[in-house]
Design a protein around this motif. Structure first.
Motif, short mmCIF file in Angstrom:
data_model
loop_
_atom_site.label_atom_id
_atom_site.label_comp_id
_atom_site.label_asym_id
_atom_site.label_seq_id
_atom_site.Cartn_x
_atom_site.Cartn_y
_atom_site.Cartn_z
N ASP A 40 0.83 -1.21 0.00
CA ASP A 40 0.00 0.00 0.00
C ASP A 40 0.86 1.25 0.00
O ASP A 40 0.51 2.26 -0.65
CB ASP A 40 -0.93 0.00 1.22
CG ASP A 40 -2.04 -1.05 1.08
OD1 ASP A 40 -2.28 -1.50 -0.05
OD2 ASP A 40 -2.62 -1.45 2.13
N ASP A 87 -0.89 4.68 -1.09
CA ASP A 87 -2.14 4.63 -0.32
C ASP A 87 -1.75 4.59 1.16
O ASP A 87 -1.78 3.54 1.81
CB ASP A 87 -2.97 3.41 -0.70
CG ASP A 87 -4.36 3.41 -0.07
OD1 ASP A 87 -4.66 4.37 0.67
OD2 ASP A 87 -5.10 2.41 -0.29
N SER A 130 -4.46 3.19 3.83
CA SER A 130 -4.57 1.72 3.91
C SER A 130 -3.30 1.11 4.52
O SER A 130 -3.35 0.13 5.28
CB SER A 130 -4.80 1.14 2.52
OG SER A 130 -4.85 -0.26 2.56
#
Length: 481
Positions: A121, A126, A129
């Motif tokens: 992630d 991201d 996450s």
């Protein structure tokens, strides 16, 4: 068994026994050590796994804060965690089933998955996450700590009775080890004492025997029979002592014979003040008797001269029976001149024995006793017989007369002279000298036998062993010093 075999057998046995005890104690300690190592190895492995998981979590946090460098999070710590997981799996396959690590292994696998998801992630830009996976990984690490602690507690609980049992076994092994070492030491001491006594004891006895022999004590009692080198040495010392006793006894007999010979020589010299003067005088008397026509008187003087010459010869040299008979004939000639037809002398002999050697003046003292104490008082019919013959392997000399004989007490008294009893009479002294010289010459006793009854005469029998020529030569050689 020889001393060398004893040492080569018992000392290696003692060493082997000591090594067996040491190996047994070592193996027992090794089993205990392996039990401790297994328990502590599993505990340390769980601790190490928990610490590795914590380290990987820290690396993951650092990476999420700065995702530009992923080498740290993908480095040796994660690899190490995988290795620890594999080792835990190996331990779980080879140990007691009470080590229930399945949940712990699942937590480790979950942590690795969460870590990998957070890294992916972060690479995918991201962060939300990634941090959610981090929070889950953090919770998983806490679960790993808790589960690891639970496994350690379960491990300690499982091994507590085992540890107690091991501790008891350790105490038993310690006591057994002390007992074994004590037994080994006792066996070593006993073996040392036994080997020492089997060597030093006989050596001490041999030393005492040697000291006794050195002081002249040759009466050595028989020693215990042994089959080793010391037994051979003891037998040699005993044989040497026996040989020395025999040699000393022979030397005493030789000295005794020399003494008797010297006594006879001295007695002869004392009885003859000047033998040459006496012989010259007898020769003058013999020639004077011939001139005056007294031939018998001349013959008697010649016989007396020969008799004295034979008596004055060196008595340490043996003579043959032929020479002894010649001397006896001279003596009988003189005695028959005195007794005339009242006494008859008969001589019977086997010609094959005339070269047998005997001590000088052996037969004449017995003939003299027969004349003076046997038949001297008989008016007629007196007979003295001398017989020389073979009796098996011996030569037999027999002097017999038909005179007045002797009582049993007198016969036994004469025989006691053969055993060494003293006599004050001249006849007894002569017979004692003959007996003793026969014993020393032939190294044998009991050679004379006397048979006599009052009024029936007397028979004296002498049995002498046939001496070989070499033995006769050795006997005739006496130290003149």
């Amino acid at each position: 068994m020889t001393i060398r075999k004893k040492l080569l057998l018992f000392i290696p046995l003692l060493v082997v026994f000591a090594n067996i005890i040491a190996y047994f104690v070592f193996q027992s300690g090794k089993v205990v050590q392996q039990s401790y190592d297994e328990m502590l190895g599993r505990i340390l492995l769980i601790e190490q796994t928990s610490e590795s998981a914590e380290g990987n979590l820290n690396l993951l946090y650092t990476y999420l804060l700065n995702p530009r460098d992923d080498k740290g999070v993908q480095g040796m710590t994660e690899y190490q965690l995988k290795q620890l997981k594999g080792r835990i799996q190996e331990v779980s396959d080879s140990t007691d089933p009470s080590f229930a690590e399945e949940d712990y292994m699942n937590l480790l696998a979950t942590f690795l998955e969460q870590k990998q998801a957070a890294v992916l992630d972060a690479k995918a830009q991201d962060p939300q996450s990634a941090f959610e996976h981090y929070i889950e990984a953090e919770k998983t690490v806490s679960y790993i700590h808790e589960e690891g602690q639970r496994l350690i507690d379960a491990e300690l609980a499982y091994y507590r009775p085992i540890i107690e049992n091991i501790r008891n076994k350790n105490e038993q092994m310690n006591r057994l080890g002390v007992a074994l070492f004590g037994m080994n030491a006792l066996m070593g001491v006993l073996l040392a004492i036994w080997v020492s006594r089997s060597i030093t004891g006989p050596v001490g006895r041999l030393v005492r025997l040697a000291k006794r022999i050195a002081t002249g004590d040759l009466n050595i009692e028989p020693q215990p029979r042994r089959d080793d080198e010391l037994g051979v040495l003891a037998d040699a010392i005993s044989q040497m002592s026996a040989d020395l006793s025999i040699l000393i006894e022979k030397d005493k007999q030789s000295l005794e014979m020399r003494r008797l010979v010297k006594e006879l020589e001295l007695l002869a010299l004392q009885n003859q003040i000047n033998p040459h003067f006496l012989f010259n005088t007898l020769n003058v008397l013999s020639k004077l008797a011939i001139l005056e026509g007294a031939e018998k008187t001349s013959d008697l003087i010649v016989s007396l001269s020969n008799l004295l010459r034979y008596s004055l010869q060196k008595l340490d040299k043996p003579v043959t029976l032929q020479e002894e008979l010649d001397h006896i004939n001279e003596y009988v000639t003189i005695q028959q001149a005195r007794f005339r037809d009242r006494i008859r002398f008969d001589l019977n002999f086997d010609a094959s024995v005339l070269q047998q050697q005997i001590p000088a003046l052996t037969i004449q003292p017995f003939i003299e006793n027969a004349f003076l104490h046997g038949v001297a008082d008989m008016e007629n019919g007196a007979i003295i017989t001398l017989t020389l013959s073979r009796a098996g392997e011996d030569v037999q000399i027999e002097i017999s007369d038909n005179g007045k004989g002797m009582t049993e007490e007198t016969r036994l008294s004469v025989l006691r002279l053969e055993g060494g009893a003293e006599s004050s009479s001249s006849t007894g002294l002569g017979m004692q000298n003959v007996f003793r010289r026969l014993q020393l010459f032939y190294e044998k006793e009991g050679m004379v036998e006397i048979r006599s009854h009052t009024g029936l005469g007397t028979t004296i029998t002498i049995r002498i062993p046939v001496k070989k020529e070499s033995e006769q030569t050795n006997v005739s050689v006496v130290d003149r010093g």
